[in-house]
Design a protein around this motif. Structure first.
Motif, PDB file in Angstrom:
ATOM      1  N   SER A  27       5.618  -0.643  -4.601  1.00 31.85           N
ATOM      2  CA  SER A  27       4.571  -0.503  -3.590  1.00 31.85           C
ATOM      3  C   SER A  27       4.601  -1.652  -2.592  1.00 31.85           C
TER       4      SER A  27
ATOM      5  N   SER B 144      -4.182  -0.668   3.515  1.00 30.54           N
ATOM      6  CA  SER B 144      -4.628   0.730   3.508  1.00 30.54           C
ATOM      7  C   SER B 144      -5.828   0.880   4.446  1.00 30.54           C
TER       8      SER B 144
ATOM      9  N   ASN C  41       2.183   3.438   5.153  1.00 29.60           N
ATOM     10  CA  ASN C  41       1.896   2.050   4.819  1.00 29.60           C
ATOM     11  C   ASN C  41       3.000   1.648   3.846  1.00 29.60           C
TER      12      ASN C  41
ATOM     13  N   VAL D  53      11.390   8.664   0.082  1.00 27.66           N
ATOM     14  CA  VAL D  53      10.980   8.906   1.473  1.00 27.66           C
ATOM     15  C   VAL D  53      10.628  10.399   1.655  1.00 27.66           C
TER      16      VAL D  53
HETATM   17  C1  LIG Z   1       1.813  -0.344   0.238  1.00 29.20           C
HETATM   18  S1  LIG Z   1       1.791   1.042  -0.834  1.00 29.20           S
HETATM   19  C2  LIG Z   1       0.722   2.108   0.088  1.00 29.20           C
HETATM   20  C3  LIG Z   1      -0.013   3.123  -0.726  1.00 29.20           C
HETATM   21  C4  LIG Z   1      -1.036   3.942   0.043  1.00 29.20           C
HETATM   22  N1  LIG Z   1      -0.420   4.704   1.097  1.00 29.20           N
HETATM   23  C5  LIG Z   1      -2.071   3.028   0.623  1.00 29.20           C
HETATM   24  O1  LIG Z   1      -2.048   2.791   1.834  1.00 29.20           O
HETATM   25  O2  LIG Z   1      -2.906   2.555  -0.132  1.00 29.20           O
HETATM   26  C6  LIG Z   1       3.414   1.724  -0.581  1.00 29.20           C
HETATM   27  C7  LIG Z   1       3.684   3.019  -1.343  1.00 29.20           C
HETATM   28  O3  LIG Z   1       5.001   3.478  -0.994  1.00 29.20           O
HETATM   29  C8  LIG Z   1       5.654   3.942  -2.153  1.00 29.20           C
HETATM   30  N2  LIG Z   1       7.106   3.844  -1.924  1.00 29.20           N
HETATM   31  C9  LIG Z   1       7.894   2.746  -1.989  1.00 29.20           C
HETATM   32  N3  LIG Z   1       9.166   3.048  -1.699  1.00 29.20           N
HETATM   33  C10 LIG Z   1       9.190   4.384  -1.444  1.00 29.20           C
HETATM   34  C11 LIG Z   1      10.217   5.309  -1.096  1.00 29.20           C
HETATM   35  N4  LIG Z   1      11.492   4.920  -0.967  1.00 29.20           N
HETATM   36  N5  LIG Z   1       9.880   6.612  -0.922  1.00 29.20           N
HETATM   37  C12 LIG Z   1       8.597   7.028  -1.075  1.00 29.20           C
HETATM   38  N6  LIG Z   1       7.582   6.195  -1.401  1.00 29.20           N
HETATM   39  C13 LIG Z   1       7.876   4.896  -1.582  1.00 29.20           C
HETATM   40  C14 LIG Z   1       5.133   3.044  -3.267  1.00 29.20           C
HETATM   41  O4  LIG Z   1       5.301   3.657  -4.543  1.00 29.20           O
HETATM   42  C15 LIG Z   1       3.671   2.869  -2.853  1.00 29.20           C
HETATM   43  O5  LIG Z   1       2.859   3.874  -3.418  1.00 29.20           O
END
Ligand SMILES: C[S@@+](CC[C@H](N)C(=O)[O-])C[C@H]1O[C@@H](n2cnc3c(N)ncnc32)[C@H](O)[C@@H]1O
Lengths: 122, 246
Positions: free
Chosen positions: B157, B39, B138, B120
């Motif tokens: 995540s 992040s 991310n 997404v």
């Molecule tokens: C690595 S974390 C990043 C969180 C935040 N953006 C950060 O940088 O701290 C990835 C995020 O993507 C979300 N995520 C995973 N698959 C996803 C999908 N198919 N559609 C939307 N969000 C998704 C997860 O729930 C998580 O909150």
């Protein structure tokens, strides 16, 4: 969920072709005052589907928006303030967004719409 | 009284503009990804690209996978209150807890954004088609068994499936659809994700790439030290070390 969010959402169920706009079923709505920002609101005017906003506002009990937008209204502060109110200040807190083609209901809880689908809808 | 103090609080924010989201104001939940090395890498990349971003004058900015809301809040602060006045922010996450937490984080910084629980950008892709000037992601990028991808809660995540590419490969075509003719995508990837292949794939669709920021993160296991990220002038990517593997 403000009506701006509603204006950006369509039913995402597989096979649905007429997924916009989602109908609104209101269980609870609230109004929150937001600073008037003419730049933002003018910028959004070109991005918003007007008819959908007018209908959504009406479903939320606000009938002050004109049916169509004419050139020149952009400079009319009274109009911009109504647009501002409808777009940003009226919130659907609890209720449903209903797919116009299938009737499938997408829940809105604590002001957040949930567009996740079941496996058989993807 | 509470209304009064919250107004004062917002005044306070206006007087002291933060450069990025403040960790103490970032909300949390046991099932929501806390701001981590990746992040910070993404936000630092946005900061180092601030001049370009301001010059770019984005009108619509989207984050996919917003987690705690740290990145989208920071992006809004980086673009500045005045600029932000004319910018529309939208963020999604597949984890409902994340979206609630992101709402709190945005509120605590006085930033307005639309939030949707979705996969997404499903449900947004029709109306936002070709409207998005800046997209930030991310993604879950850790190579895992395919079954873990899209699981409930915090697993989503990080779980990225084979080569950590499952979710990334879902996001790329959506990004291509949503980005405007002058759209930019800032994304975190790992070396293990094969970023050069990502760039090549996107180049065929007309995107250039540029590495905005690279960091090697020692994860204590010695494997997968991130490196390269790729990005195009139209499409700033980045890559870094595998900070999520523990
Ligand atoms: C690595 S974390 C990043 C969180 C935040 N953006 C950060 O940088 O701290 C990835 C995020 O993507 C979300 N995520 C995973 N698959 C996803 C999908 N198919 N559609 C939307 N969000 C998704 C997860 O729930 C998580 O909150």
């Amino acid at each position: 969920m403000r009506l701006l969010t509603h204006n950006m959402l369509s039913s995402n169920i597989k096979g649905v072709t007429q997924g916009f706009p989602l109908q609104i079923e209101v269980t609870k709505s609230i109004t929150k005052q937001v600073d008037f920002n003419p730049d933002f609101i003018k910028n959004m005017l070109v991005k918003v589907e007007w008819k959908a906003l007018v209908e959504a506002a009406r479903a939320m009990g606000y009938g002050e928006l004109p049916e169509t937008v004419e050139v020149g209204m952009v400079e009319d502060e009274d109009f911009l303030r109504k647009f501002h109110h409808a777009l940003l200040e009226i919130h659907l807190e609890e209720g449903f967004l209903v797919c116009p083609q299938t009737g499938r209901k997408f829940p809105v809880c604590k002001g957040i719409p949930n567009m996740l689908l079941n496996e058989d809808e993807v | 009284m509470s209304r009064h103090s919250s107004l004062e609080f917002r005044e306070d924010i206006r007087k002291m503009p933060y450069r990025t989201a403040q960790i103490r104001l970032v909300a949390s939940h046991p099932e929501v990804y806390e701001p981590c090395d990746d992040s910070f890498l993404l936000v630092d990349a946005l900061l180092s690209d601030q001049a370009n971003l301001l010059h770019h004058q984005p009108r619509v900015c989207v984050e996919v996978g917003c987690g705690s809301g740290y990145v989208i809040t920071s992006l809004a602060l980086i673009l500045g209150k005045q600029e932000s006045g004319g910018v529309y922010y939208m963020a999604t996450d597949i984890n409902p807890h994340a979206v609630s937490v992101a709402r709190e984080t945005l509120n605590a910084h006085g930033i307005d954004a639309d939030l949707v629980i979705t996969d997404v950008a499903s449900g947004l892709d029709k109306r936002l088609e070709k409207l998005v000037d800046v997209m930030v992601v991310n993604p879950p990028y850790v190579p895992t068994p395919e079954e873990e991808v899209g699981c409930d809660g915090i697993t989503a995540s990080w779980a990225g499936g084979e080569d950590g590419r499952s979710v990334i490969d879902k996001i790329l075509p959506v990004a291509d659809k949503l980005l405007s003719d002058r759209g930019w995508l800032y994304m975190v990837t790992l070396t293990a994700n094969n970023p050069s292949e990502i760039c090549l794939q996107m180049r065929r669709k007309g995107y250039a790439s540029r590495i905005v920021l690279q960091r090697s993160t020692e994860d204590g296991q010695g494997s997968m030290i991130g490196s390269l990220l790729s990005q195009f002038p139209r499409f700033p990517f980045l890559t870094h070390g595998d900070s999520k593997k523990n």
